[in-house]
Design a protein around this motif. Structure first.
Motif, PDB file in Angstrom:
ATOM      1  N   LEU B   6       0.858  -1.184   0.000  1.00 45.51           N
ATOM      2  CA  LEU B   6       0.000   0.000   0.000  1.00 45.51           C
ATOM      3  C   LEU B   6       0.895   1.234   0.000  1.00 45.51           C
ATOM      4  CD1 LEU B   6      -2.851   1.356   0.491  1.00 45.51           C
ATOM      5  CD2 LEU B   6      -2.356   1.172   2.933  1.00 45.51           C
ATOM      6  N   VAL B   8       0.728   5.317   0.249  1.00 48.15           N
ATOM      7  CA  VAL B   8      -0.154   6.455   0.543  1.00 48.15           C
ATOM      8  C   VAL B   8       0.678   7.731   0.593  1.00 48.15           C
ATOM      9  CG1 VAL B   8      -1.843   5.098   1.840  1.00 48.15           C
ATOM     10  CG2 VAL B   8       0.075   6.162   3.060  1.00 48.15           C
ATOM     11  N   ASN B  14      -4.484   9.857   5.980  1.00 51.42           N
ATOM     12  CA  ASN B  14      -4.149   8.489   5.568  1.00 51.42           C
ATOM     13  C   ASN B  14      -3.691   7.599   6.727  1.00 51.42           C
ATOM     14  OD1 ASN B  14      -4.850   8.618   2.887  1.00 51.42           O
ATOM     15  ND2 ASN B  14      -2.879   9.507   2.284  1.00 51.42           N
ATOM     16  N   GLU B  15      -3.490   8.194   7.902  1.00 54.35           N
ATOM     17  CA  GLU B  15      -3.096   7.384   9.065  1.00 54.35           C
ATOM     18  C   GLU B  15      -4.178   6.349   9.365  1.00 54.35           C
ATOM     19  OE1 GLU B  15      -2.529  10.367  12.045  1.00 54.35           O
ATOM     20  OE2 GLU B  15      -0.881  11.277  10.938  1.00 54.35           O
ATOM     21  N   ALA B  18      -4.443   3.729   6.508  1.00 54.49           N
ATOM     22  CA  ALA B  18      -3.333   2.764   6.493  1.00 54.49           C
ATOM     23  C   ALA B  18      -3.477   1.738   7.617  1.00 54.49           C
ATOM     24  CB  ALA B  18      -2.003   3.517   6.621  1.00 54.49           C
ATOM     25  N   ARG B  19      -3.756   2.188   8.813  1.00 55.02           N
ATOM     26  CA  ARG B  19      -3.855   1.226   9.931  1.00 55.02           C
ATOM     27  C   ARG B  19      -5.050   0.298   9.757  1.00 55.02           C
ATOM     28  NH1 ARG B  19      -5.009   6.280  13.055  1.00 55.02           N
ATOM     29  NH2 ARG B  19      -7.236   6.342  13.508  1.00 55.02           N
ATOM     30  N   VAL B  47       3.307   5.313  10.768  1.00 58.31           N
ATOM     31  CA  VAL B  47       2.883   6.213   9.691  1.00 58.31           C
ATOM     32  C   VAL B  47       2.947   7.676  10.163  1.00 58.31           C
ATOM     33  CG1 VAL B  47       0.937   6.882   8.214  1.00 58.31           C
ATOM     34  CG2 VAL B  47       1.460   4.457   8.571  1.00 58.31           C
ATOM     35  N   ARG B  64       5.341   3.866   1.977  1.00 59.28           N
ATOM     36  CA  ARG B  64       5.068   2.532   1.425  1.00 59.28           C
ATOM     37  C   ARG B  64       4.913   1.531   2.560  1.00 59.28           C
ATOM     38  NH1 ARG B  64       6.789  -0.513  -3.384  1.00 59.28           N
ATOM     39  NH2 ARG B  64       7.173  -2.659  -2.784  1.00 59.28           N
ATOM     40  N   LEU B  65       3.761   0.916   2.611  1.00 60.13           N
ATOM     41  CA  LEU B  65       3.503  -0.119   3.623  1.00 60.13           C
ATOM     42  C   LEU B  65       3.435  -1.476   2.944  1.00 60.13           C
ATOM     43  CD1 LEU B  65       1.389   2.514   4.466  1.00 60.13           C
ATOM     44  CD2 LEU B  65       1.385   1.104   6.531  1.00 60.13           C
ATOM     45  N   VAL B  78       6.988  -0.295   7.205  1.00 58.42           N
ATOM     46  CA  VAL B  78       6.561   1.070   6.873  1.00 58.42           C
ATOM     47  C   VAL B  78       7.817   1.820   6.453  1.00 58.42           C
ATOM     48  CG1 VAL B  78       5.449   3.175   7.710  1.00 58.42           C
ATOM     49  CG2 VAL B  78       4.691   0.933   8.572  1.00 58.42           C
TER      50      VAL B  78
END
Lengths: 100, 138
Positions: B6, B8, B14-15, B18-19, B47, B64-65, B78
């Motif tokens: 992922l 973002v 986006n925190e 993403a989580r 993040v 990038r995750l 992360v």
């Protein structure tokens, strides 16, 4: 979601939903205004509807604690949900803001 | 090996996204509610660090995750290409922050290390930081 009211000398601040970096600045500004406004003897953060908090929330609490302390008002935390309680325990914040 | 990636932008909004994505991926391992919360919190810390510290809130930058599953273990990395961390040992100390004026608690790495099973941080000044965490489920 933030709701606050003064009842029997207690400033109850209820924060619901998720507390992270994306909402912290807005919440800080609102709370500073309320806490500095006075008219209470104690501040209680009601976290019973707060589903998520990371260390940004700890920073936010410590900042508001300093503001309240400068006015000689104690601060406590009411009914944190399990995930929030875990973050608060790791932070050690209960040593200055008791859980009630 | 199964894996998701992922990417973002470094936006505070986006925190949560993403989580939530990483936590949703982790449900393949049938984690408890507490384990899901632990993963969400640790990812949120990583993040947020990338946004606030690595990129100094530059929303044009990418985070990038990567998440993968090996047996009963979730692996999450992360990665940012931001300023890097000059002294990782110091940065990982409880309450250490380079931004006290912004009310950062300095507990991000403490929480990542406490809530996950393993935590590794690799960083090169001027090139970026990669945080690799694992969580054994069950």
């Amino acid at each position: 979601m933030i709701h606050y009211e003064v009842s029997k000398g207690v400033l109850n601040i209820k924060i619901g939903g998720e507390l992270d970096h994306s909402v912290a600045t807005t919440i800080k500004e609102r709370l500073d205004k309320v806490i500095r406004g006075g008219g209470y003897e104690m501040v209680v953060f009601d976290f019973s509807d707060l589903q998520f908090m990371d260390s940004t929330g700890v920073g936010l609490l410590l900042g508001r604690y300093k503001t309240a302390k400068s006015m000689a008002k104690p601060v406590a935390i009411f009914r944190p949900s399990a995930p929030v309680d875990k973050v608060l325990k790791v932070s050690g914040i209960y040593s200055i803001m008791p859980k009630i | 090996m199964d894996k998701i990636v992922l990417i973002v932008k470094a936006l505070p909004e986006n925190e949560c996204f993403a989580r939530s994505v990483i936590a949703a991926y982790a449900t393949r391992l049938n984690p408890s509610m507490e384990e899901v919360s632990d993963i969400k919190t640790a990812v949120s810390e990583a993040v947020t660090n990338a946004i606030v510290h690595a990129y100094n809130n530059d929303a044009e930058k990418d985070i990038r995750l990567t998440a993968s599953i090996e047996g009963n273990t979730l692996w999450v990395s992360v990665e940012d290409t931001g300023v890097g961390i000059p002294n990782i040992v110091e940065a990982m100390k409880d309450f250490y922050t380079t931004k006290p004026s912004e009310e950062r608690s300095g507990l991000g790495f403490t929480i990542m290390g406490t809530f996950m099973s393993t935590l590794q941080v690799q960083s090169v000044v001027g090139e970026g930081t990669t945080v690799v965490m694992s969580k054994v489920i069950g």
